[in-house]
Design a protein around this motif. Structure first.
Motif, PDB file in Angstrom:
ATOM      1  N   ASP A 107       0.853  -1.195   0.000  1.00 32.88           N
ATOM      2  CA  ASP A 107       0.000   0.000   0.000  1.00 32.88           C
ATOM      3  C   ASP A 107       0.885   1.241   0.000  1.00 32.88           C
ATOM      4  O   ASP A 107       2.102   1.155   0.163  1.00 32.88           O
ATOM      5  N   ILE A 109      -0.279   3.996   1.939  1.00 32.56           N
ATOM      6  CA  ILE A 109      -0.988   4.782   2.945  1.00 32.56           C
ATOM      7  C   ILE A 109      -0.079   5.868   3.516  1.00 32.56           C
ATOM      8  O   ILE A 109      -0.512   6.989   3.799  1.00 32.56           O
ATOM      9  N   GLU A 112      -0.039   9.255   1.795  1.00 30.24           N
ATOM     10  CA  GLU A 112      -1.270  10.039   1.825  1.00 30.24           C
ATOM     11  C   GLU A 112      -1.293  10.951   3.048  1.00 30.24           C
ATOM     12  O   GLU A 112      -0.611  10.679   4.032  1.00 30.24           O
ATOM     13  N   ARG A 114      -1.981  12.535   6.550  1.00 28.99           N
ATOM     14  CA  ARG A 114      -2.328  11.881   7.814  1.00 28.99           C
ATOM     15  C   ARG A 114      -3.287  12.742   8.618  1.00 28.99           C
ATOM     16  O   ARG A 114      -3.124  13.951   8.727  1.00 28.99           O
ATOM     17  N   GLU A 151      -5.606  -0.769  -4.923  1.00 26.49           N
ATOM     18  CA  GLU A 151      -4.287  -0.233  -4.581  1.00 26.49           C
ATOM     19  C   GLU A 151      -3.450  -0.011  -5.827  1.00 26.49           C
ATOM     20  O   GLU A 151      -2.651   0.932  -5.898  1.00 26.49           O
ATOM     21  N   LYS A 206      -6.017   3.969  11.110  1.00 29.86           N
ATOM     22  CA  LYS A 206      -6.845   3.410  10.040  1.00 29.86           C
ATOM     23  C   LYS A 206      -7.668   2.216  10.513  1.00 29.86           C
ATOM     24  O   LYS A 206      -8.676   1.875   9.891  1.00 29.86           O
ATOM     25  N   ARG A 282      -9.150   2.250   5.884  1.00 31.91           N
ATOM     26  CA  ARG A 282      -8.357   2.130   4.659  1.00 31.91           C
ATOM     27  C   ARG A 282      -7.563   0.829   4.701  1.00 31.91           C
ATOM     28  O   ARG A 282      -6.806   0.603   5.631  1.00 31.91           O
ATOM     29  N   SER A 284      -5.465  -2.069   1.931  1.00 33.97           N
ATOM     30  CA  SER A 284      -5.083  -2.425   0.566  1.00 33.97           C
ATOM     31  C   SER A 284      -5.583  -3.809   0.196  1.00 33.97           C
ATOM     32  O   SER A 284      -5.716  -4.143  -0.985  1.00 33.97           O
ATOM     33  N   SER A 305     -12.068   1.719   0.141  1.00 32.82           N
ATOM     34  CA  SER A 305     -10.789   1.192  -0.370  1.00 32.82           C
ATOM     35  C   SER A 305     -10.955  -0.217  -0.944  1.00 32.82           C
ATOM     36  O   SER A 305     -11.879  -0.466  -1.712  1.00 32.82           O
TER      37      SER A 305
END
Length: 372
Positions: A107, A109, A112, A114, A151, A206, A282, A284, A305
């Motif tokens: 992933d 994440i 991205e 936060r 993903e 998450k 979230r 993947s 997701s």
């Protein structure tokens, strides 16, 4: 082919998702009757969960820190072994590699924005390390593997990766996750209750632990049965923090929080549980959903997701930002036996689409395409 596979963490005792993905794929590679040689490069650890076989060789590499292990010791070891290819399995890889590089990028994440900072120094340092390393190594990879179409699209769009460079290969689940008689001695290690709701979380925001606890409090207000909640991988002090934050400290007596649960005990706990909560913000992929389904346990998961892609259209999909939806799904399972049986049957059929053998075969195809 001589293939090196980075599996740095698989000998650590408290393994998590990426560790099990690497371990299960390696075990499938060991079953193959081919001329390939697989060199599994690991760090020392107390859980010797993998043994050498006729085609698989374990190479232990010691180093004081993970960045030094990956950036210095790993490529030097690969060069010494004289392999044809290196497959790094856990999101990052060395910036210099003497052979063609394949990366499993589970992933992005960490690339991205936060909403919250991590609750541990280890997670915080890992976040910065991945942000530093990943964008620099992607262009050096011969192939990037990720674990879902969701993903795959996120990585291509966010990091501007050419479509032909990246491929989605689904994860599988271990065959020891299946319907079985419940071993009460294992259950009693974690809870004194015979049936419970199961939540597998951690401190990563998450995982949505705060809203999950809020949803459980709403469930308790409306349920005639009031099943307890078993929480894996969360310490009491963090649970106390969340309960105070959500102003629901009164539900603590309904909670069980044993901390880390060994993977070998999870199948029993899935089988014993009434339902499995996986309302992440979230993901993947989401291997725990497959594990629970394979044990005949209904799963409540998110409509965000990759979770709908893995769980499928017939699963219970909720808005993870709305605790009332999570609570309502639990109540629907509790009050309607036909709905419960339908979800159980659906999950058992759904998991037939996933296996580590299929994952392994696709990996081999990727290796061949690069080397030949």
């Amino acid at each position: 082919m001589k293939i090196a596979i980075e599996a740095q963490r698989i000998f650590r005792r408290d393994k998590h998702g990426m560790d099990f993905v690497a371990l299960e794929v390696i075990r499938e590679l060991q079953k193959r009757n081919d001329d390939n040689e697989y060199y599994i490069i690991v760090a020392p650890g107390e859980d010797r969960c993998l043994k050498e076989s006729k085609n698989t060789f374990i190479v232990e590499v010691k180093c004081p820190t993970y960045p030094l292990w990956e950036q210095v010791a790993l490529p030097l070891t690969v060069k010494r072994l004289g392999v044809d290819i290196l497959h790094c399995t856990s999101n990052t890889a060395p910036l210099w590699c003497p052979v063609p590089l394949v990366l499993t990028l589970h992933d992005i994440i960490y690339m991205e924005p936060r909403q919250h900072r991590s609750h541990s120094l280890y997670q915080e340092m890992g976040w910065y390390y991945r942000r530093l390393v990943v964008p620099r190594i992607l262009k050096k990879c011969r192939k990037i593997i990720t674990v879902s179409n969701f993903e795959c699209n996120r990585i291509r769009e966010t990091l501007h990766i050419a479509p032909e460079l990246i491929i989605a290969v689904y994860n599988g689940y271990s065959p020891h996750f299946h319907e079985q008689a419940v071993d009460t001695s294992i259950v009693q290690k974690y809870t004194s209750e015979k049936q419970f709701i199961f939540f597998l979380g951690n401190t990563d925001p998450k995982k949505n632990a705060a809203r999950t606890l809020k949803a459980y409090s709403l469930y308790l207000q409306q349920s005639a049965i009031k099943r307890p909640l078993l929480i894996a991988d969360l310490k009491e002090e963090y649970i106390d923090f969340l309960l105070q934050q959500e102003k629901i400290t009164d539900i603590k007596s309904n909670l069980y929080y044993p901390g880390y649960i060994a993977n070998k005990d999870l199948a029993t706990l899935y089988n014993a549980s009434f339902a499995f909560l996986y309302p992440s913000l979230r993901e993947s992929f989401g291997i725990p959903m497959l594990e629970a389904m394979a044990c005949g346990t209904p799963v409540i998961t998110s409509h965000t997701s990759a979770m709908p892609e893995v769980a499928g259209k017939g699963s219970i999909l909720i808005n993870p930002y709305k605790p009332e939806e999570i609570a309502d799904a639990l109540l629907q399972l509790e009050m309607h036996d036909s709905f419960y049986k339908q979800q159980k049957a659906y999950g058992l059929e759904r998991v037939k689409q996933f296996s580590w053998e299929q994952t392994c075969e696709k990996y081999i195809d990727i290796y061949k395409a690069i080397i030949q």
